[in-house]
Scaffold this motif. Structure first.
Motif, short mmCIF file in Angstrom:
data_model
loop_
_atom_site.label_atom_id
_atom_site.label_comp_id
_atom_site.label_asym_id
_atom_site.label_seq_id
_atom_site.Cartn_x
_atom_site.Cartn_y
_atom_site.Cartn_z
N UNK C 1 0.81 -1.27 -0.08
CA UNK C 1 -0.21 -0.13 -0.12
C UNK C 1 0.82 1.27 0.08
N UNK C 2 2.11 1.12 0.79
CA UNK C 2 2.87 2.36 0.77
C UNK C 2 3.56 2.43 -0.58
N UNK C 3 3.82 1.37 -1.30
CA UNK C 3 4.47 1.38 -2.38
C UNK C 3 4.05 2.39 -3.47
N UNK C 4 2.87 2.56 -3.66
CA UNK C 4 2.10 3.37 -4.60
C UNK C 4 2.25 5.05 -4.22
N UNK C 5 2.79 5.22 -3.03
CA UNK C 5 2.90 6.49 -2.76
C UNK C 5 4.40 7.16 -2.88
N UNK C 6 4.38 7.95 -3.88
CA UNK C 6 5.85 8.65 -4.33
C UNK C 6 6.14 9.75 -3.40
N UNK C 7 7.27 9.51 -2.81
CA UNK C 7 7.76 10.68 -1.80
C UNK C 7 8.98 11.49 -2.32
N UNK C 8 8.90 12.72 -2.25
CA UNK C 8 10.05 13.60 -2.63
C UNK C 8 10.75 14.14 -1.16
N UNK C 9 11.64 13.74 -0.97
CA UNK C 9 12.40 14.40 0.41
C UNK C 9 13.32 15.46 -0.04
N UNK C 10 12.98 16.72 0.19
CA UNK C 10 13.71 17.83 -0.12
C UNK C 10 14.31 18.37 1.17
N UNK C 11 15.77 18.60 1.26
CA UNK C 11 16.39 19.05 2.06
C UNK C 11 17.60 19.91 1.61
#
Lengths: 239, 239, 239, 239
Positions: C1-11
Motif C-alpha cells: 500500500x505504501x509502495x504506491x506513494x511517491x515521496x520526494x524528500x527535499x533537504x
C-alpha cells in the motif's frame, strides 16, 4: 461595562465544609472567593451551591444569568438530571459557561461536549506553568507570556475533549506532563470556556492572574446576539 | 463604544471613476457610502484609495487603524507588494480586517489565507439569500433568519479558502448555487472577516442589513488584547 | 500500500556539507537518512536538494510526487520564488507536504499558512517529551502515550501559526516550555503536517518513533480524491 | 481493502413495515437497500434494527463493528438508554459512525454532539443540489461538482450542531434554503459523518452517488489507530 454582566457562581461546596484544610484556604467557599474577586471587577454576582433547593439554580436564577461558573468534584453524581437539562438548555440559548478544574467531570460539561472528558492527574503539588498559545485572544488580556502557579494538582493528556474551537493555554508541569488548560467552545448560541487550575487544597483562586483569566472569560462568554430560532416545518420562500 | 474604534476603509476606487453606471450608484465611491454608514453608527472613520500616495496607507494611517475594510477588483495587481507586507504585518499584530466581495482575490487576502481564493461567478443578477448558520455570533446581531438581496452577482463553490474558524453566513442563489458568504478567521493576533456581497454595479452597500453586518464585523474584529510577543533565543526557566 | 506513494524528500543540505559535527550524524544528509527509513517502510522515495538545478524540483518531479518532505534552515532565502510558487500550486492541487523542524521558517510553509511562523528557541539540548493529544489519529499509529527525545533544541510558544485543524502532539521541555509539535492543516486539496523535532546537530532522525511518525504522516498526507476544479464564469443551473 | 471493514447498518425499520408507500420503495427496509449497496462495494456488512433484542446491538456486534450507520425517525425515544451508552462508548473508543438524514434527532447523535440538532424541514419534494465545498476530501471521491436529487425533503438552517471539523457538502433547495449536508467530526477516537439526504418516502438511497458518498464515508470513518488510553492517577516522570 462589566456591571451589566450577571454572573452566577455555582460551587459544589462540600470540600470546604468537610475538610478543615480546605476551609482554611476558602473560609467562604470557593464560590465566596470568586464572588469577591468578580464583584471587585464590577460584575453583578450571585452564588449557588449543591445543597440549596434546586441546587440554587431556579428558573428565575437561570433566566437572569448571563454567565455561569461551575466548580464541582466529589458530588457530580448528586447534581439532578433535570437541573442539568435546564442549564444545558440555557447554554444552547446563549448563556456563557466557565467550567473550572475538576468540573471537567461534571454532568453539564460532559453533556455539552459529548465525550468522556477523562484525563491523567496527580496530587503532589507540581509547579504549573500555563503558556499563552493564543496571544491576542480576549481571555489573555493583561496576562504575560505565561502564568506560573507554584503548587497545583497535575492534569495530563490525553484529555478526552473535542478539539477546542480555540486553544488558549497549554500547561507545563514539573513532573513531565502537558495539558490543554484553556479551551474555548461554542455550543448552540452559548460560549464555553474550560479553565484547568483550581485544586481545592491549594490557594489557586486567590492568585491574581487566575482571577484575571476568569474575569476575562466571563466577559468573553457574555452573550451578545442570542435570539429565538426559527425551526420546524416551514413553507417554501420561492414558488 | 464604537467611537473608540478607528476604521480605515480602503477602496480601489476605479470602477466608480470609469463607469457612469457605477458612479450613479456610488457617487462618492464605495468607500464613501460605507464611510457614511459607519460614521452614522459612531465609528471613527477614514478612507484610503489605490491612487493616493502609498495607496493612502502610510505608516501613520496603519498604526492608527483598529479595523480595515478592503474592497478591490480590477486592479489587485497594482497594489504594491511593500504596502501589502505592511498591512499583513499589522493584521498579525492585531489589526482587524474585513474583506469585501471581489476582495477575495486581493493580494492581502490571499497572503493571509495561503490559498488561491478562487470561485465560480456569474453576473446575471441572481437573487441572493444569505442564511445565518451561526446564530448567537456577534456579527449576526440584529439580523433575522436571513438577509435577502434582490439582485447580486453570484459566487459559487468550491471557494478556495481554508476551512473558516467560524462560518457565519451561507448564500443561496436563484441560479442553483450556494456559497460560504461570511467567514471568520484569526491570523496572528488579528481577526479577519470575509463578507461576500457587494458587486459594483448594484446598490448592495446601501442595503441596511448589509451595512449592519459590516458594522457588526468591525466591532467583532476590533483588537482587545494585542501585545508584543516574546520570541527568539530564550534562556531556560528551570535549571 | 505504501509502495504506491511517491515521496520526494527535499533537504537544504548545507549544514551536512559545512559542519563536520553534522556530517558525522548525517553522512548522507538528513534526506539520506530519511530516504533510507521511508524506503524500508516501502515507499517510493526520491530526494532533492537546494543546490541541484531548480533545487531538484523540476515540473516532472513535482507532477510525480504524492507527498513532499521539507527540511531547511540556514538558506531559506535562497529558495527561488518561482519554485516556491510551483510547490504551492501542487499542494493546493492535492500534493501532501510534511514540514520538518526549522522548515517552520521556509518560504513554502509561511506562504501556505499566511502567518509569521515565529517561535522561541534554545540550543542547550533540553529533553523533549512529545505527548499525543489526538489519540486515534492515524499519525499516532504505533506510538505510545508520548515520544521521548533525550536531547533536542527547544521550541517554545507562542508559535505564530493559524489554529491547526488537528493538534496531534504537544511537547514538554526540561527548561520549562511547551510547544504544539504536530499540527495538521488542509490547504486547497493538499494536506500539510508540521512536525517539530529534528535539529541538525542531534541524531533525532535516527530515532525509530520519529521515523514512524514521519511515515504515518506521509500515508496520512497522501491525496486520495484530488480533482480538477470548476471555477470562473458559469451559467445558471436553474432558469 | 474494503473487505476488512465490518459495517453494521442500524435502521429503525418502522416506516417500511407500516407504510405501503415506503415499503414499495424499500421492500427490504432502508437497511436492506444500503446493505446490498455496501456489500457490492466489498464491505463486510450486517444489519440491526430497533425491534430485535437489544435493538440488534449486542456487545458481540458492537465489538465486531468498525463503522456503524444509523437511520431513525419516528421512534428515537424507544431506543434504550443503556444501548445508546454502549454505542457512545464504542465511538469514543474508535468505532466510526455515519448518521443519516432524520438520524440528526437520534439519541446517539445528540449525545455525541451535545447540542439540540434541531433544524427546519418541509416535505414538498424540493429539488436538492448538494455542493462539494471540500474538494479533495476522501468522502467526495468520485463525486463531481455537486449531487442532484430530483425530489427530497428540505432541511434548513440554522442546524443546531457544533461547527463541523470539516464541512464537506452544502445543499441548495428549490424553495430557497441551504443546509450543511455533510459534516465531519472526531469525538474521542471515533470519526462521525452526518449525511443529510434520505427521506423514507423517496428513493434517495437507490441514488448511485448517494450510495458512493456513504461508501466513501465508511472508508473514511474506519478506525486506523485506536488504542487503550492511559488515564487516572499517574506518577511523575521527572523527579
Amino acid at each position: 461595562m462589566t456591571a451589566n454582566i450577571r454572573v452566577t457562581i455555582w460551587n459544589e461546596y462540600r470540600h470546604e465544609r468537610k475538610s478543615p484544610e480546605v476551609a482554611k484556604i476558602y473560609p467562604e467557599g470557593i464560590h465566596g472567593t470568586l464572588a469577591k474577586a468578580l464583584s471587585e471587577k464590577g460584575y453583578t454576582v450571585r452564588t449557588a451551591t449543591l445543597d440549596e433547593p434546586e441546587h440554587g439554580l431556579t428558573d428565575e436564577v437561570l433566566e437572569n444569568t448571563d454567565v455561569m461558573l461551575w466548580w464541582g468534584h466529589m458530588a457530580h453524581g448528586e447534581v439532578r438530571d433535570e437541573i442539568v437539562e435546564k442549564v444545558h438548555k440555557r447554554v444552547l440559548d446563549g448563556m456563557g459557561l466557565v467550567v473550572l478544574h475538576s468540573g471537567h467531570f461534571s454532568k453539564i460539561f460532559k453533556k455539552l461536549l459529548g465525550t468522556d472528558c477523562d484525563l491523567k492527574w496527580r496530587e503532589t503539588n507540581d509547579k504549573e506553568r500555563m503558556w499563552v498559545v493564543a496571544p491576542g485572544h480576549p481571555i489573555t488580556e493583561g496576562i504575560g507570556d505565561y502564568i506560573e502557579i507554584e503548587h497545583e494538582e497535575m492534569y495530563g493528556e490525553p484529555f478526552g475533549i473535542p478539539e477546542p474551537d480555540t486553544l488558549v493555554f497549554v500547561s507545563w508541569f514539573t513532573g513531565g506532563e502537558v495539558f490543554r488548560s484553556g479551551c474555548c467552545y461554542t455550543r448552540g448560541q452559548g460560549k464555553i470556556f474550560y479553565f484547568r487550575p483550581g485544586h481545592e487544597t491549594l490557594p489557586t483562586y486567590h492568585h491574581p492572574e487566575v482571577q484575571l483569566v476568569i474575569s476575562n472569560a466571563v466577559r468573553w462568554a457574555n452573550p451578545t446576539a442570542a435570539r429565538k430560532l426559527i425551526r420546524g416545518n416551514t413553507p417554501a420562500l420561492e414558488k
